[in-house]
Scaffold this motif. Structure first.
Motif, short mmCIF file in Angstrom:
data_model
loop_
_atom_site.label_atom_id
_atom_site.label_comp_id
_atom_site.label_asym_id
_atom_site.label_seq_id
_atom_site.Cartn_x
_atom_site.Cartn_y
_atom_site.Cartn_z
N UNK A 256 0.84 -1.18 0.00
CA UNK A 256 0.00 0.00 0.00
C UNK A 256 0.89 1.24 0.00
N UNK A 257 0.54 2.19 -0.85
CA UNK A 257 1.30 3.44 -0.83
C UNK A 257 0.37 4.65 -0.68
N UNK A 258 -0.92 4.42 -0.63
CA UNK A 258 -1.88 5.52 -0.50
C UNK A 258 -2.64 5.74 -1.78
N UNK A 259 -2.78 7.00 -2.19
CA UNK A 259 -3.56 7.29 -3.39
C UNK A 259 -5.04 7.45 -3.06
N UNK A 260 -5.79 7.80 -4.09
CA UNK A 260 -7.22 8.05 -3.92
C UNK A 260 -7.93 6.89 -3.23
N UNK A 261 -7.48 5.68 -3.59
CA UNK A 261 -7.90 4.45 -2.92
C UNK A 261 -8.26 4.63 -1.45
N UNK A 262 -7.35 5.26 -0.73
CA UNK A 262 -7.43 5.27 0.73
C UNK A 262 -7.74 6.64 1.31
N UNK A 263 -8.21 7.55 0.46
CA UNK A 263 -8.54 8.87 1.00
C UNK A 263 -9.82 8.82 1.83
N UNK A 264 -9.81 9.60 2.90
CA UNK A 264 -10.97 9.71 3.78
C UNK A 264 -11.45 11.15 3.80
N UNK A 265 -12.67 11.36 4.25
CA UNK A 265 -13.18 12.72 4.40
C UNK A 265 -13.08 13.12 5.86
N UNK A 266 -12.38 14.20 6.12
CA UNK A 266 -12.24 14.73 7.48
C UNK A 266 -13.43 15.64 7.74
N UNK A 267 -14.37 15.16 8.55
CA UNK A 267 -15.61 15.91 8.71
C UNK A 267 -15.45 17.17 9.56
N UNK A 268 -14.39 17.28 10.30
CA UNK A 268 -14.18 18.50 11.08
C UNK A 268 -13.61 19.61 10.19
N UNK A 269 -12.64 19.26 9.34
CA UNK A 269 -12.03 20.28 8.50
C UNK A 269 -12.57 20.31 7.07
#
Lengths: 156, 156, 156, 156
Positions: free
Chosen positions: C1-14
């Protein structure tokens, strides 16, 4: 919680719908609901299989509960019947029944919308028994489920 | 509709969040909502970018609308500011502002819950300006958004 | 795993996208994947921010790994660049890079499809470096990302 | 397409599972699949109800099709039986059967993963009949469905 479509799950081994646990805590978390609630699962059944004894049990629990405001999740098919029993048996409390046409587990359920609706109506309506479905709130003695459309409507 | 997290979409080409159209009609369909509603999109913006002119526009539209009961979807960051302007500028109507912490398009949003809640509160509350979030309803002059928790709470 | 859109999350505070943890174990569970896999998170970054040192790190890990067949999840923007480095640095192994245009957390992602695709190609393809996107598999030296359509295509 | 859990829908009026249309085009869109495919729905049934005539129909269609590489979506319960008929009746083609344990319409299905897997295996495997499930690919004569776990496994 009494079950109903709300809480139906898909059994991937047998290819059937069944009841496991209530999704209510997960739905509260999704809705970021900060209300101080007491959650109790009385049964986890299809409302077509609900007996007079089951309805007695629900009524007794509502009557004995220290809470003045109660939301009941319930299968839609006999929700009106249970509302009638509650209206006869429980006085002085605001009780709102709600349910779902699509199981919450299926991802595109009306359950979360209905839950937000029922929890809101119950906070402001005077004592009485109501059904909250389709964004509307009906008095227990003026509502029926339209079996063809799957929608609830006032009788008169 | 004024925009807010509610209606944010993910732009897969640029990898950014943006506004396209409101999801409200789809949410009404999911919620099997049978209320007779007039839906109007006034703007589709992040509430941090909302100007005094934008708030004037919202207030003017609420005042001139023939409707007595109005739900406004709005970004959560400045929802309280808009509520204050509405309380000063619009009299004799029940107005409920609501929003979402997670975009509806992301599948596990609080938006559907909040929408069910706001549409229910607005039907029963007396004239006034309110904010419906987290399953609760706050008067416009007794609410703030807690920036750390992302939850709305009464000020006193 | 290196990241990428695959693993993006939405930060509901910011109200922003960010990386938290990889969704891979959850995706394996959803896909009922029974392959015997070793999962390793090397980094969790946007591929536009990936440096030459990051690519060295990926190559070194692939070369030193005891595995003969490796799937790399990677942001799509520079996936082709990393594939080139791997082709120069790692010999005798089947390596398939894949990614997603929509974050898995958003509910309607292409990630699960691409993961099923990459894990399948890697089991049967001979040693070499490949990119599996859009249901297709490209050799590392005959592929580019079309920035307008967001699709991968053969160069010749 | 032959049906199976893959394509089951929830009938909200009757509270039952049923078949309406295939979700394949929607799944292709979600997966951003750019393969040049010919999609044909031969039947839309539960594989427990599949008859010898149905299997003949599938085999005849595979044999007569101009395509050399074919993916068949199929209920998991009798997928192995259909694979055997195809191995006897169709020569010189790569045929991969796949299915799902959870309906695609339920939001958290294994179907998208399996479809990505099957479409990938079929592009690289030599002529023969295979089953792609759980991230793995089995030859038609060395696979069974474990009824208790719901997983596919090699027989020897």
């Amino acid at each position: 919680m009494t079950g109903g479509t709300f809480d139906k799950e898909y059994d991937e081994i047998r290819g059937e719908l069944y009841f496991k646990d209530t999704h209510l805590p997960e739905m509260m978390r999704l809705g970021r609901c900060m209300l101080d609630l007491e959650i109790r699962t009385l049964m986890m059944i299809d409302s077509l299989e609900m007996t007079a004894e089951d309805r007695e049990l629900i009524a007794t629990n509502c009557a004995r509960s220290p809470e003045q405001r109660i939301v009941i999740t319930h299968g839609t098919d006999t929700m009106v019947d249970t509302a009638r029993v509650l209206a006869e048996r429980v006085a002085g409390k605001s009780i709102v029944l709600t349910g779902a046409m699509i199981p919450f587990a299926f991802g595109s359920s009306d359950g979360l919308f209905n839950l937000g609706s029922a929890l809101s109506f119950v906070q402001v309506l005077p004592a009485g028994v109501y059904i909250a479905m389709n964004g509307q709130c009906f008095a227990w003695d003026n509502v029926r489920k339209n079996r063809e459309s799957g929608r609830f409507e006032a009788e008169r």
